[in-house]
Design a protein around this motif. Structure first.
Motif, PDB file in Angstrom:
ATOM      1  N   GLY A 116       0.767  -1.242   0.000  1.00 24.65           N
ATOM      2  CA  GLY A 116       0.000   0.000   0.000  1.00 24.65           C
ATOM      3  C   GLY A 116       0.790   1.278   0.000  1.00 24.65           C
ATOM      4  O   GLY A 116       0.386   2.250  -0.627  1.00 24.65           O
ATOM      5  N   LEU A 117       1.951   1.340   0.689  1.00 24.57           N
ATOM      6  CA  LEU A 117       2.630   2.619   0.882  1.00 24.57           C
ATOM      7  C   LEU A 117       3.043   3.303  -0.415  1.00 24.57           C
ATOM      8  O   LEU A 117       2.758   4.494  -0.593  1.00 24.57           O
ATOM      9  N   PRO A 118       3.704   2.617  -1.369  1.00 26.63           N
ATOM     10  CA  PRO A 118       4.065   3.309  -2.623  1.00 26.63           C
ATOM     11  C   PRO A 118       2.842   3.849  -3.369  1.00 26.63           C
ATOM     12  O   PRO A 118       2.901   4.922  -3.977  1.00 26.63           O
ATOM     13  N   LEU A 119       1.738   3.102  -3.322  1.00 27.26           N
ATOM     14  CA  LEU A 119       0.531   3.557  -4.016  1.00 27.26           C
ATOM     15  C   LEU A 119      -0.105   4.739  -3.300  1.00 27.26           C
ATOM     16  O   LEU A 119      -0.673   5.638  -3.943  1.00 27.26           O
ATOM     17  N   LEU A 120      -0.040   4.764  -1.977  1.00 25.59           N
ATOM     18  CA  LEU A 120      -0.574   5.912  -1.240  1.00 25.59           C
ATOM     19  C   LEU A 120       0.230   7.176  -1.556  1.00 25.59           C
ATOM     20  O   LEU A 120      -0.342   8.259  -1.712  1.00 25.59           O
ATOM     21  N   VAL A 121       1.543   7.023  -1.663  1.00 25.89           N
ATOM     22  CA  VAL A 121       2.391   8.160  -2.051  1.00 25.89           C
ATOM     23  C   VAL A 121       2.067   8.599  -3.477  1.00 25.89           C
ATOM     24  O   VAL A 121       1.972   9.799  -3.765  1.00 25.89           O
ATOM     25  N   ALA A 122       1.874   7.633  -4.376  1.00 29.77           N
ATOM     26  CA  ALA A 122       1.517   7.960  -5.761  1.00 29.77           C
ATOM     27  C   ALA A 122       0.180   8.693  -5.817  1.00 29.77           C
ATOM     28  O   ALA A 122       0.011   9.647  -6.598  1.00 29.77           O
ATOM     29  N   ALA A 123      -0.779   8.256  -5.001  1.00 27.32           N
ATOM     30  CA  ALA A 123      -2.088   8.930  -4.967  1.00 27.32           C
ATOM     31  C   ALA A 123      -1.942  10.373  -4.505  1.00 27.32           C
ATOM     32  O   ALA A 123      -2.606  11.281  -5.030  1.00 27.32           O
ATOM     33  N   LEU A 124      -1.059  10.609  -3.528  1.00 25.01           N
ATOM     34  CA  LEU A 124      -0.807  11.977  -3.070  1.00 25.01           C
ATOM     35  C   LEU A 124      -0.177  12.811  -4.181  1.00 25.01           C
ATOM     36  O   LEU A 124      -0.528  13.983  -4.365  1.00 25.01           O
ATOM     37  N   GLN A 125       0.749  12.216  -4.940  1.00 28.09           N
ATOM     38  CA  GLN A 125       1.359  12.925  -6.069  1.00 28.09           C
ATOM     39  C   GLN A 125       0.311  13.298  -7.116  1.00 28.09           C
ATOM     40  O   GLN A 125       0.309  14.421  -7.637  1.00 28.09           O
ATOM     41  N   VAL A 126      -0.571  12.368  -7.416  1.00 31.16           N
ATOM     42  CA  VAL A 126      -1.622  12.627  -8.403  1.00 31.16           C
ATOM     43  C   VAL A 126      -2.557  13.723  -7.906  1.00 31.16           C
ATOM     44  O   VAL A 126      -2.962  14.616  -8.660  1.00 31.16           O
ATOM     45  N   SER A 199      -8.719  24.728  -2.568  1.00 31.16           N
ATOM     46  CA  SER A 199      -9.900  24.687  -1.702  1.00 31.16           C
ATOM     47  C   SER A 199     -10.991  23.809  -2.301  1.00 31.16           C
ATOM     48  O   SER A 199     -11.687  23.079  -1.579  1.00 31.16           O
ATOM     49  N   ASN A 200     -11.145  23.828  -3.621  1.00 29.78           N
ATOM     50  CA  ASN A 200     -12.143  22.979  -4.271  1.00 29.78           C
ATOM     51  C   ASN A 200     -11.780  21.503  -4.134  1.00 29.78           C
ATOM     52  O   ASN A 200     -12.643  20.650  -3.910  1.00 29.78           O
ATOM     53  N   SER A 201     -10.476  21.203  -4.230  1.00 30.55           N
ATOM     54  CA  SER A 201     -10.024  19.822  -4.123  1.00 30.55           C
ATOM     55  C   SER A 201     -10.058  19.321  -2.687  1.00 30.55           C
ATOM     56  O   SER A 201     -10.156  18.114  -2.454  1.00 30.55           O
ATOM     57  N   SER A 202      -9.987  20.238  -1.723  1.00 32.49           N
ATOM     58  CA  SER A 202     -10.003  19.852  -0.314  1.00 32.49           C
ATOM     59  C   SER A 202     -11.421  19.778   0.245  1.00 32.49           C
ATOM     60  O   SER A 202     -11.755  18.875   1.020  1.00 32.49           O
ATOM     61  N   ALA A 203     -12.256  20.735  -0.142  1.00 28.96           N
ATOM     62  CA  ALA A 203     -13.626  20.797   0.382  1.00 28.96           C
ATOM     63  C   ALA A 203     -14.632  20.099  -0.527  1.00 28.96           C
ATOM     64  O   ALA A 203     -15.795  19.943  -0.149  1.00 28.96           O
ATOM     65  N   PHE A 204     -14.190  19.710  -1.748  1.00 25.67           N
ATOM     66  CA  PHE A 204     -15.052  19.060  -2.747  1.00 25.67           C
ATOM     67  C   PHE A 204     -16.198  19.973  -3.193  1.00 25.67           C
ATOM     68  O   PHE A 204     -17.242  19.500  -3.631  1.00 25.67           O
ATOM     69  N   SER A 205     -15.993  21.279  -3.088  1.00 25.03           N
ATOM     70  CA  SER A 205     -16.991  22.259  -3.518  1.00 25.03           C
ATOM     71  C   SER A 205     -16.345  23.635  -3.496  1.00 25.03           C
ATOM     72  O   SER A 205     -15.308  23.822  -2.857  1.00 25.03           O
ATOM     73  N   PRO A 206     -16.929  24.629  -4.175  1.00 26.70           N
ATOM     74  CA  PRO A 206     -16.388  25.988  -4.111  1.00 26.70           C
ATOM     75  C   PRO A 206     -16.443  26.514  -2.677  1.00 26.70           C
ATOM     76  O   PRO A 206     -17.308  26.131  -1.891  1.00 26.70           O
ATOM     77  N   THR A 207     -15.512  27.405  -2.341  1.00 27.60           N
ATOM     78  CA  THR A 207     -15.519  28.010  -1.013  1.00 27.60           C
ATOM     79  C   THR A 207     -15.793  29.507  -1.121  1.00 27.60           C
ATOM     80  O   THR A 207     -16.934  29.922  -1.120  1.00 27.60           O
ATOM     81  N   ALA A 226     -12.928  13.869  -8.681  1.00 31.68           N
ATOM     82  CA  ALA A 226     -11.685  13.103  -8.674  1.00 31.68           C
ATOM     83  C   ALA A 226     -11.032  13.133  -7.299  1.00 31.68           C
ATOM     84  O   ALA A 226     -10.536  12.110  -6.810  1.00 31.68           O
ATOM     85  N   ALA A 227     -11.045  14.301  -6.663  1.00 33.00           N
ATOM     86  CA  ALA A 227     -10.447  14.415  -5.328  1.00 33.00           C
ATOM     87  C   ALA A 227     -11.222  13.599  -4.301  1.00 33.00           C
ATOM     88  O   ALA A 227     -10.620  12.963  -3.422  1.00 33.00           O
ATOM     89  N   LEU A 228     -12.534  13.603  -4.405  1.00 38.44           N
ATOM     90  CA  LEU A 228     -13.357  12.842  -3.463  1.00 38.44           C
ATOM     91  C   LEU A 228     -13.108  11.344  -3.595  1.00 38.44           C
ATOM     92  O   LEU A 228     -12.908  10.642  -2.593  1.00 38.44           O
TER      93      LEU A 228
END
Length: 243
Positions: A116-126, A199-207, A226-228
């Motif tokens: 899991g760890l390399p894929l979790l890092v890859a997901a963070l990069q994406v 903010s849109n990628s973190s909150a999954f909506s406009p802020t 995609a972020a969700l």
């Protein structure tokens, strides 16, 4: 002490409702260029299993496009023609398409593989690349793009794709009013669009910034979805690794 009067036949900017123009001759190129380089590097450092083709083909193409744009506007965004405008859009589309494809591969690997760890890092990069590329997309489309926004009179700008807080600050307390779009001629730069994307990628909506056009709403919808999905699968995989 007597009040200063406007010249006969002319209204002051405040009286006519037109904002004073204090914008520089072109937005500084460096923040967007650095962000693009970070996005290219993040993609190049992904595991081979989630890359599209050989490792350096897509990053190499993106670097060529970026260098072409830097040659035209190395310091400030002050020149534009159909070719440079097209190249600006192409580099965003290439980075976005490659990153979305890698996102699909990362999600597939997260579901099917044990390590899991390399894929979790890859997901963070994406995810981080997603924030950058959508920030670039918002920056390129709003009000005709960075060159037009800063070099064309406001009254002749294309319709806005986003409404920023500064666009609504006129008529508030003095220290806030001074920074409003109408009072100061404020215009958003790349950092503002990067924050909108984050903010849109973190909150999954406009802020604090609202999309106005259909294309802006579509882009923000794609990014937040995609972020969700990424966040849900990464959290689920992380919890699974801990159990």
């Amino acid at each position: 002490m007597t009040a200063t009067k406007a010249a006969p036949g002319k209204e002051s900017p405040a009286a006519s409702g037109d904002a004073p123009e204090h914008r520089p001759r072109g937005e500084v190129r460096l923040p967007a260029a650095l962000a693009t380089l970070v996005a290219i590097a993040l993609y190049a450092l992904l595991p081979q299993d989630v890359l599209i083709g050989p490792r350096f083909v897509i990053p190499g193409l993106e670097m060529l496009l970026l260098i072409s744009l830097l040659v035209v506007n190395p310091v400030r965004m002050s020149r534009q023609n159909r070719v440079t405008r097209g190249l600006s859009i192409v580099i965003v589309v290439v980075i976005a398409a490659a990153n979305l494809a890698s996102l699909g591969l990362v999600l597939r690997e997260l579901v099917s593989k044990q390590e899991g760890l390399p894929l979790l890092v890859a997901a963070l990069q994406v995810w981080a690349t997603d924030v950058i590329v959508f920030g670039l997309a918002f920056w390129e489309i709003d009000r005709g793009g960075p060159v037009v926004r800063n070099l064309v009179d406001r009254r002749r700008l294309p319709r806005a794709d986003f409404r920023f807080p500064q666009d609504e600050d006129k008529g508030t307390v003095v220290e806030v009013d001074r920074g409003s779009s109408q009072a100061s001629g404020w215009m958003p730069t790349f950092i503002d669009y990067l924050y909108v994307s984050l903010s849109n990628s973190s909150a999954f909506s406009p802020t604090d910034t609202m999309p106005l056009s259909h294309r802006a709403k579509l882009l923000m919808g794609v990014e937040s979805t995609a972020a969700l999905i990424t966040s849900v699968l990464v959290i689920a995989r992380g919890v699974g690794n801990l159990s």
